[in-house]
Design a protein around this motif. Sequence first.
Motif, mmCIF file in Angstrom:
data_model
loop_
_atom_site.group_PDB
_atom_site.id
_atom_site.type_symbol
_atom_site.label_atom_id
_atom_site.label_comp_id
_atom_site.label_asym_id
_atom_site.label_seq_id
_atom_site.Cartn_x
_atom_site.Cartn_y
_atom_site.Cartn_z
ATOM 1 N N ASN A 82 35.235 35.063 46.919
ATOM 2 C CA ASN A 82 34.707 35.281 45.619
ATOM 3 C C ASN A 82 34.232 36.834 45.400
ATOM 4 O O ASN A 82 33.191 37.313 46.123
ATOM 5 C CB ASN A 82 33.453 34.350 45.313
ATOM 6 C CG ASN A 82 33.724 33.217 45.362
ATOM 7 O OD1 ASN A 82 34.954 32.758 45.261
ATOM 8 N ND2 ASN A 82 32.797 32.261 45.494
ATOM 9 N N ALA A 83 34.669 37.296 44.281
ATOM 10 C CA ALA A 83 34.218 38.667 43.760
ATOM 11 C C ALA A 83 33.786 38.064 42.454
ATOM 12 O O ALA A 83 34.305 37.239 41.576
ATOM 13 C CB ALA A 83 35.354 39.638 43.659
ATOM 14 N N ILE A 84 32.630 38.623 41.968
ATOM 15 C CA ILE A 84 32.083 38.362 40.461
ATOM 16 C C ILE A 84 31.980 39.947 39.686
ATOM 17 O O ILE A 84 31.789 40.584 40.511
ATOM 18 C CB ILE A 84 30.835 37.610 40.491
ATOM 19 C CG1 ILE A 84 29.946 38.640 41.306
ATOM 20 C CG2 ILE A 84 30.764 36.395 41.155
ATOM 21 C CD1 ILE A 84 28.371 37.915 41.264
ATOM 22 N N GLY A 85 32.511 39.578 38.498
ATOM 23 C CA GLY A 85 32.424 40.719 37.631
ATOM 24 C C GLY A 85 31.935 40.837 36.389
ATOM 25 O O GLY A 85 32.330 39.508 35.748
ATOM 26 N N TYR A 86 31.135 41.462 35.799
ATOM 27 C CA TYR A 86 30.494 41.320 34.511
ATOM 28 C C TYR A 86 30.230 42.703 33.914
ATOM 29 O O TYR A 86 30.241 43.525 34.349
ATOM 30 C CB TYR A 86 28.835 40.814 34.715
ATOM 31 C CG TYR A 86 28.853 39.502 35.425
ATOM 32 C CD1 TYR A 86 29.279 38.189 34.910
ATOM 33 C CD2 TYR A 86 28.327 39.481 36.863
ATOM 34 C CE1 TYR A 86 29.306 37.104 35.623
ATOM 35 C CE2 TYR A 86 28.328 38.112 37.571
ATOM 36 C CZ TYR A 86 28.950 37.159 37.154
ATOM 37 O OH TYR A 86 28.693 35.916 37.766
#
Length: 369
Positions: A82-86
Amino acid sequence: MSTLKPASLSFAILLLILSCDGLKVPKHIFETSERRKYERSFSGSDSAIANWKGSFSAAVANRLSIPEGTSFVVAADSAAMNAIGYSLELKKGDQLIIESNTSNPNAKIFVDLVAPGANIDDAKSSLMTNNRFSAFIENTGLYKVVIQPEIEFSENYGLLLYTQPSLSFPVTGKGNRNVQSFWGASRDGGGRSHEGVDIFAPKKTPVVAVTDGLITRTGNQGLGGKHVWQRDGMLGNSYYYAHLDSILTESGRTVKTGDTLGWVGNTGNAAGGPTHLHFGIYTMGGAVDPYPYIRTRPVPQLNLKATVPASKYSKAGTNLRSGPGTQYEVLNVLNEKTSVRILAVTGSWYHIKTQDGREGFVLRDRLES
């Protein structure tokens, strides 16, 4: 005629040797991106690094936003990587801080910060150090932050994204409520605008250095009356402290953050009015709004209570929103019961991803086993 210093001469010779006889300077000899260095040094399977890079690309491309001061619990998934981007709005002068609570502070967690309008290839790619990342924000705008652990990382972890002022507050014992005249306010009947902020405080309240630096000038003339100019050694900014009652420093002196420079007063064109400090910041591009640099703000708490449940199903008719709240845009509607993977939890909102790659935030009660 100019001459090369020994170190420069050695460097030039090295480049000449590498470029002769068919040898070329390695493309990444000066590489500073932690992500790229990791990708080049990875010795595992091609499929693992491909999946890791694919997860990063998906996080970059999503349309999700959060407010600063958001705390998450992020799901571990060594298979999905998982990579999370915001995206989040940041202002020039903010200090962006990201904290995690992994049990191993030496675990590699990558942070990519993409400035407004920049290409992902120009992102600042760094590693968290002792569970912490910090960056000075150079321009106001919408930034993209992507966070991704190294391959085979397998631990749920807390994550906190927030901002702090990049400078200390310039008046001892005072804070936001004492700033009562802001950047851009009209002056002289509209003839000019306010190039700073006014911080109101009793006469002889200490005025202190907002950062380490050098006192470049002091004086008693013009609109600012008794004033001090300070220059920092990092960004090349100049800081202007005006309307002082007394000056307690001198030109050429090196000062540290918190050193007293003078006392609050009402000299110059503030004569006869309430005592206050006029504080301004001047960069190479001119005057800038100093308030984001000094605005005090609380440090939010890292969320350690939330748990990340296993993958679930969304109920039919579930809205996928662009952020954790009903005020955010609906990106998609899951018309049927849909299998989803939970990437992160913030409060009662879950950041989820469908099998076909759609991402968004949903309320907890929109999920079922």
